[in-house]
Design a protein around this motif. Structure first.
Motif, mmCIF file in Angstrom:
data_model
loop_
_atom_site.group_PDB
_atom_site.id
_atom_site.type_symbol
_atom_site.label_atom_id
_atom_site.label_comp_id
_atom_site.label_asym_id
_atom_site.label_seq_id
_atom_site.Cartn_x
_atom_site.Cartn_y
_atom_site.Cartn_z
ATOM 1 N N MET A 86 10.927 39.834 5.110
ATOM 2 C CA MET A 86 10.009 40.437 4.133
ATOM 3 C C MET A 86 8.609 40.659 4.702
ATOM 4 S SD MET A 86 9.686 37.382 1.321
ATOM 5 C CE MET A 86 8.415 38.235 0.381
ATOM 6 N N HIS A 87 8.243 39.940 5.763
ATOM 7 C CA HIS A 87 6.922 40.134 6.375
ATOM 8 C C HIS A 87 7.002 40.818 7.739
ATOM 9 C CE1 HIS A 87 5.185 36.699 3.686
ATOM 10 N NE2 HIS A 87 5.311 37.845 3.051
ATOM 11 N N GLY A 88 8.137 41.481 8.001
ATOM 12 C CA GLY A 88 8.265 42.245 9.238
ATOM 13 C C GLY A 88 8.751 41.423 10.412
ATOM 14 N N GLU A 89 8.683 42.029 11.593
ATOM 15 C CA GLU A 89 9.262 41.420 12.803
ATOM 16 C C GLU A 89 8.314 41.589 13.978
ATOM 17 O OE1 GLU A 89 13.655 42.389 13.173
ATOM 18 O OE2 GLU A 89 13.072 43.639 11.484
ATOM 19 N N LEU A 90 8.015 40.464 14.602
ATOM 20 C CA LEU A 90 7.081 40.464 15.734
ATOM 21 C C LEU A 90 7.623 41.237 16.939
ATOM 22 C CD1 LEU A 90 4.423 39.343 16.876
ATOM 23 C CD2 LEU A 90 5.634 37.223 17.426
ATOM 24 N N LEU A 91 8.947 41.256 17.090
ATOM 25 C CA LEU A 91 9.517 41.931 18.266
ATOM 26 C C LEU A 91 9.788 43.409 17.994
ATOM 27 C CD1 LEU A 91 11.852 39.192 19.799
ATOM 28 C CD2 LEU A 91 9.452 39.690 20.246
ATOM 29 N N LYS A 92 9.052 43.963 17.036
ATOM 30 C CA LYS A 92 9.097 45.411 16.812
ATOM 31 C C LYS A 92 7.663 45.918 16.742
ATOM 32 C CE LYS A 92 13.491 45.856 14.375
ATOM 33 N NZ LYS A 92 14.113 46.012 13.055
ATOM 34 N N ALA A 93 7.474 47.163 17.172
ATOM 35 C CA ALA A 93 6.168 47.819 17.021
ATOM 36 C C ALA A 93 6.375 49.039 16.136
ATOM 37 C CB ALA A 93 5.645 48.249 18.383
ATOM 38 N N ARG A 94 5.333 49.377 15.396
ATOM 39 C CA ARG A 94 5.413 50.556 14.520
ATOM 40 C C ARG A 94 4.270 51.501 14.857
ATOM 41 N NH1 ARG A 94 4.949 48.184 9.707
ATOM 42 N NH2 ARG A 94 2.975 48.981 8.935
ATOM 43 N N CYS A 95 4.573 52.796 14.846
ATOM 44 C CA CYS A 95 3.530 53.786 15.128
ATOM 45 C C CYS A 95 2.844 54.153 13.813
ATOM 46 C CB CYS A 95 4.145 55.022 15.780
ATOM 47 S SG CYS A 95 2.913 56.310 16.079
ATOM 48 N N ALA A 96 1.552 53.896 13.746
ATOM 49 C CA ALA A 96 0.802 54.199 12.526
ATOM 50 C C ALA A 96 0.698 55.717 12.317
ATOM 51 C CB ALA A 96 -0.586 53.586 12.608
#
Ligand code: NAD
Length: 239
Positions: A110-120
């Protein structure tokens, strides 16, 4: 006995014995760092290099860590309930991947994943094992400067809330493990479960902020109390 449908919510406490610091315990991360300078969209806009440096360190710590007996016990519980005709929905506030590495097949982060990056800029998410920097380019849109950790910051909406609400509504038991009960909306799940007559149990090192709301409470280190609880659940479901 019919095997139960269980929803488990985990928090930073389940990963503490894997060497990942919690946020609010004495000596925790928020005693050393100011969350408002690191974990808000405004902080990232103001000083992205500082925010990247903080999460790059967290990512290194995570990669060096391993799941502990509590993570392994929850994966075993899911297999046991599944085999007996029950079900486990695993919801975590943690951004680590220790449940997955312990063998849990599906985890609602529910609070996301540190081993992923997201493009804003384009919204694409991708696996990220290494350091993020302000100059890194997005593999999907090729634009630089927009990559951020795929984690939910203060002031942002958690993921999977509808699915979690449906899972709680269909559950026989809601278990909260290693969470201080101070971060909403996760802290309200126990009250939602109670309102629907779903039985509730807390497993934590010490009573959480909303300990009084739970029907049952078990206290101690997660690596000790979670395997014992999971074994008892499997044995009840299969006899
Ligand atoms: P929190 O830091 O507020 O509380 C941690 C809780 O775990 C406390 O109640 C503490 O008593 C308990 N605890 C500590 N050691 C334990 C142990 N060995 N066994 C059992 N319980 C133990 O953490 P939270 O409630 O998860 O709060 C929220 C936020 O912290 C979440 O948003 C989460 O994203 C973030 N967080 C995640 C990680 C991670 O991914 N591993 C680490 C730190 C913080």
């Amino acid at each position: 006995m019919t095997a139960p449908n269980v929803v488990v919510l985990t928090g930073a406490g389940i990963s503490a014995e894997s060497g990942l610091g919690t946020f609010r315990d004495p000596g925790g991360l928020w005693e050393k760092f100011d969350p408002y300078e690191l974990a808000t969209p405004e902080a990232c806009a103001r000083d992205p290099a500082k925010v990247h440096a903080f999460y790059n360190l967290r990512r290194k710590d995570l990669i060096a860590s391993r799941p502990n007996a509590a993570h392994l016990a929850l994966a075993e519980l899911e297999r046991g309930l599944d085999a007996a005709g029950g079900r486990l929905t695993l919801v975590t506030q943690n951004i680590d991947d220790l449940h997955e590495r312990a063998g849990s097949p599906r985890v609602l982060h529910m609070h996301g994943e540190l081993l992923k990056a997201r493009c804003a800029r384009c919204g694409a998410t991708a696996r990220c094992d290494g350091d993020l920097s302000i100059n890194a380019a997005c593999a999907a849109c090729a634009r630089a400067g927009g990559l951020r950790p795929h984690v939910v910051w203060f002031g942002e909406f958690p993921f999977h809330l509808e699915e979690i609400a449906d899972a709680i509504a269909a559950a026989d038991l809601f278990a909260s493990i290693g969470t201080s009960g101070s971060v909403y909306p996760a802290a309200a799940f126990v009250s939602e479960a109670k309102a629907l007559d779903v039985r509730t149990v807390e497993l934590n090192l010490e009573p959480s902020d909303n300990a009084d709301v739970f029907d049952e409470r078990r206290y101690g280190a997660a690596s000790r109390i979670v395997p014992a609880w999971a074994e008892a659940m499997i044995s009840r479901a299969t006899t």
